[in-house]
Design an enzyme around this catalytic site. Structure first.
Site, PDB file in Angstrom:
ATOM      1  N   GLY A  11       0.829  -1.210   0.000  1.00 53.17           N
ATOM      2  CA  GLY A  11       0.000   0.000   0.000  1.00 53.17           C
ATOM      3  C   GLY A  11       0.856   1.250   0.000  1.00 53.17           C
ATOM      4  O   GLY A  11       1.733   1.414   0.843  1.00 53.17           O
ATOM      5  N   GLY A  13      -0.456   4.441   0.181  1.00 52.46           N
ATOM      6  CA  GLY A  13      -1.259   5.583   0.643  1.00 52.46           C
ATOM      7  C   GLY A  13      -0.398   6.418   1.579  1.00 52.46           C
ATOM      8  O   GLY A  13       0.841   6.335   1.548  1.00 52.46           O
ATOM      9  N   PHE A  14      -1.052   7.191   2.452  1.00 51.12           N
ATOM     10  CA  PHE A  14      -0.278   8.040   3.369  1.00 51.12           C
ATOM     11  C   PHE A  14       0.677   7.213   4.229  1.00 51.12           C
ATOM     12  O   PHE A  14       1.829   7.583   4.444  1.00 51.12           O
ATOM     13  CB  PHE A  14      -1.222   8.791   4.305  1.00 51.12           C
ATOM     14  CG  PHE A  14      -1.986   9.884   3.629  1.00 51.12           C
ATOM     15  CD1 PHE A  14      -1.339  10.997   3.129  1.00 51.12           C
ATOM     16  CD2 PHE A  14      -3.363   9.807   3.494  1.00 51.12           C
ATOM     17  CE1 PHE A  14      -2.042  12.015   2.510  1.00 51.12           C
ATOM     18  CE2 PHE A  14      -4.077  10.814   2.876  1.00 51.12           C
ATOM     19  CZ  PHE A  14      -3.422  11.916   2.383  1.00 51.12           C
ATOM     20  N   VAL A  81      -2.128  -7.233  -4.346  1.00 50.14           N
ATOM     21  CA  VAL A  81      -1.667  -8.246  -3.390  1.00 50.14           C
ATOM     22  C   VAL A  81      -2.861  -9.139  -3.056  1.00 50.14           C
ATOM     23  O   VAL A  81      -3.901  -8.661  -2.613  1.00 50.14           O
ATOM     24  CB  VAL A  81      -1.109  -7.584  -2.108  1.00 50.14           C
ATOM     25  CG1 VAL A  81      -0.809  -8.640  -1.053  1.00 50.14           C
ATOM     26  CG2 VAL A  81       0.130  -6.781  -2.438  1.00 50.14           C
ATOM     27  N   GLU A 171     -18.899  17.038   2.943  1.00 53.47           N
ATOM     28  CA  GLU A 171     -18.108  17.728   1.914  1.00 53.47           C
ATOM     29  C   GLU A 171     -18.709  17.504   0.519  1.00 53.47           C
ATOM     30  O   GLU A 171     -18.805  18.438  -0.283  1.00 53.47           O
ATOM     31  CB  GLU A 171     -16.653  17.257   1.979  1.00 53.47           C
ATOM     32  CG  GLU A 171     -15.977  17.767   3.255  1.00 53.47           C
ATOM     33  CD  GLU A 171     -14.513  17.352   3.417  1.00 53.47           C
ATOM     34  OE1 GLU A 171     -13.788  18.075   4.105  1.00 53.47           O
ATOM     35  OE2 GLU A 171     -14.106  16.312   2.879  1.00 53.47           O
ATOM     36  N   ASP A 301      -5.114   3.215   8.070  1.00 47.95           N
ATOM     37  CA  ASP A 301      -6.516   2.819   8.246  1.00 47.95           C
ATOM     38  C   ASP A 301      -6.716   1.329   8.477  1.00 47.95           C
ATOM     39  O   ASP A 301      -7.751   0.919   8.984  1.00 47.95           O
ATOM     40  CB  ASP A 301      -7.312   3.201   6.984  1.00 47.95           C
ATOM     41  CG  ASP A 301      -7.755   4.639   6.997  1.00 47.95           C
ATOM     42  OD1 ASP A 301      -7.319   5.396   7.888  1.00 47.95           O
ATOM     43  OD2 ASP A 301      -8.529   5.024   6.101  1.00 47.95           O
TER      44      ASP A 301
END
Ligand SMILES: Cc1cc2nc3c(=O)[nH]c(=O)nc-3n(C[C@H](O)[C@H](O)[C@H](O)COP(=O)(O)OP(=O)(O)OC[C@H]3O[C@@H](n4cnc5c(N)ncnc54)[C@H](O)[C@@H]3O)c2cc1C
Length: 430
Positions: A11, A13-14, A81, A171, A301
């Site tokens: 991953g 991501g952040f 994966v 949002e 997460d």
């Protein structure tokens, strides 16, 4: 000199990116294999701007190979994966290829949780750039199709149902309402835009639940003023291609249901065999390692990271980024034969953008509350910080923010190649 240790990160991501960046600086000590199903990093907090034509898809993604071009100790691998084996510390790809590491860092994020709602296949979730592009295409398509056949407006073609009144739902609802009020009137001259409806539904009793009661009221007022209908204490019972049914029995015709109704850990958490806690996330220790699994870290997460009080940290970009960097530091400590340390999170606060000049920020651990343009500036600062390392993107983001702050007319152009036609069941829309 000892051979570099192998770190496999799942991953980008952040969390994964934060970890890879930290390790990239130590090419004598570690080699990193960074795997993602996309060859780009996607910046999830700005997906709703892509979906509503405020930003282009390219503005919220960053090419992974370009990011690590100067770091020969980082190999980027593109692919899905399929499985991980924590005991063997291996990762197996969908095509059967396997990567083995001395350390595995699981950073595969989360996915939408539809809570078994019937017809969930018809919704538009917002958890990846592909999701944002799909929603963007649908939003433009309903306006184009309604313009072509105005009787569709009477059938609810311009009804948008947003499930969830958390940050994502709020949002999106605010941005669609703004698109309808400020942007589309100059583009669709003959369409009855005043008949468009944005309906936000949530089972809870507040908009932006995790924020303060003052913030709930502020967000509700701003959204209501922009024409958003807020239905609290109400859930979506059933979703179909052309309508939703709410828990109070109301049936709303719509061809666009946006899901901001909850998340659960990514699939890999389920199949990893590792202990799962709240939200299906992998339980980790305060130093971000999985108990009794030497060399296995889970961050972002996908992980339940305990705060000093034992409660899990929230699923936020800033938690994921800082945890990823921290996992990198702990791996380096292990490589050097030192002790791992407890993750020390620097709380930047929570924030949400409700509309132009209308943001809410609760800053720092003491939750100092800001509303309006000052909160917008705080939101801007934190999001630019999250994007750091991707200079071009920060530049695009800042320039968007400035335009957004000043202009009344919205984006320069709607990408007309986006509009994907809808099956209206009357053969007219094919
Ligand atoms: C719409 C939206 C708005 C948000 N707004 C904010 C905000 O304003 N502020 C904030 O702090 N947070 C916000 N968040 C939350 C924040 O984006 C997440 O907490 C953060 O992205 C988590 O980072 P991560 O690295 O754990 O996971 P992700 O960023 O989700 O990254 C996971 C990565 O793993 C990859 N991956 C997953 N499974 C596989 C697999 N099987 N094989 C290969 N690759 C895989 C994915 O492609 C992805 O790149 C928002 C989230 C969403 C969805």
């Amino acid at each position: 000199m000892a051979e570099a240790r192998e770190v496999v990160i799942v991953g980008a991501g952040f969390a994964g990116l934060g970890c890879a960046r930290e390790l990239a600086k130590h090419d004598d000590d570690v080699h990193v294999t960074l795997i993602d199903r996309n060859n780009y990093h996607q910046f999830l907090p700005l997906l709703y701007q892509v979906a509503t034509y405020q930003l282009a898809p390219v503005d919220v993604s960053a090419d992974l190979r370009q990011l690590f071009r100067k770091h020969r100790n980082v190999s980027v691998k593109l692919g899905e994966v399929a499985a991980i084996d924590p005991a063997a510390k291996t990762v197996t790809m969908e095509d059967g290829q396997t990567f083995a590491g001395d350390y595995l860092v699981l950073a595969a994020g989360s996915r939408a949780n539809f809570f078994d709602t019937p017809g969930a296949e018809h919704v538009f979730p917002l958890y990846s750039l592909d999701d944002a592009k799909r929603l963007r295409a649908r939003i433009l398509a309903v306006f184009e199709d309604a313009e072509q056949d105005p009787s569709r407006v009477e059938e609810g073609a311009l009804n948008f149902v947003i499930v969830g009144a958390g940050a994502t739902g709020t949002e999106v609802a605010g941005a669609i309402a703004e698109l309808i009020r400020h942007v589309l009137p100059s583009r669709f001259h003959d369409l009855a835009l005043e008949k468009a409806r944005v309906i936000m539904v949530d089972l809870g009793d507040a908009v932006l639940g995790p924020f303060s009661p003052k913030a709930h009221d502020y967000a509700s007022k701003v959204l209501t003023k922009d024409g958003v209908e807020i239905r609290l204490g109400t859930s979506v019972k059933e979703i179909a291609a052309d309508h939703v049914v709410l828990s109070d029995g109301d049936r709303i015709p719509t061809h666009c249901v946006v899901w901001g109704g909850g998340i659960k850990a990514g699939q890999l958490a389920e199949t990893s065999g590792l202990k799962q806690g709240r939200g299906g996330r992998i339980d980790v220790q305060p130093d971000l390692t999985v108990a009794d699994q030497a060399g296995i870290y889970a961050v972002g997460d996908i992980a339940n990271i305990p705060d000093p009080g034992g409660k899990p940290y929230p699923q936020l970009g800033s938690v994921a980024l800082q945890a990823g960097v921290w996992a990198g530091k702990n791996i380096l400590a292990e490589v050097e034969g030192k002790q791992r340390s407890t993750f020390d999170y620097h709380d930047k606060g929570i924030m949400a953008m409700i509309g132009r000049n209308a943001a809410i920020a609760e800053m720092g651990e003491h939750r100092h509350e800001l509303h309006g343009p000052v909160a917008f500036a705080a939101w801007l600062g934190v999001h630019a910080w999250l994007m750091s390392g991707t200079r071009q993107r920060v530049d695009a983001f800042i320039s968007w923010s400035w335009d957004y702050f000043r202009k009344l007319d919205g984006p320069e152009e709607l990408d007309s190649s986006d509009a994907a036609r809808i099956d209206w069941g009357d053969n007219d829309g094919d």
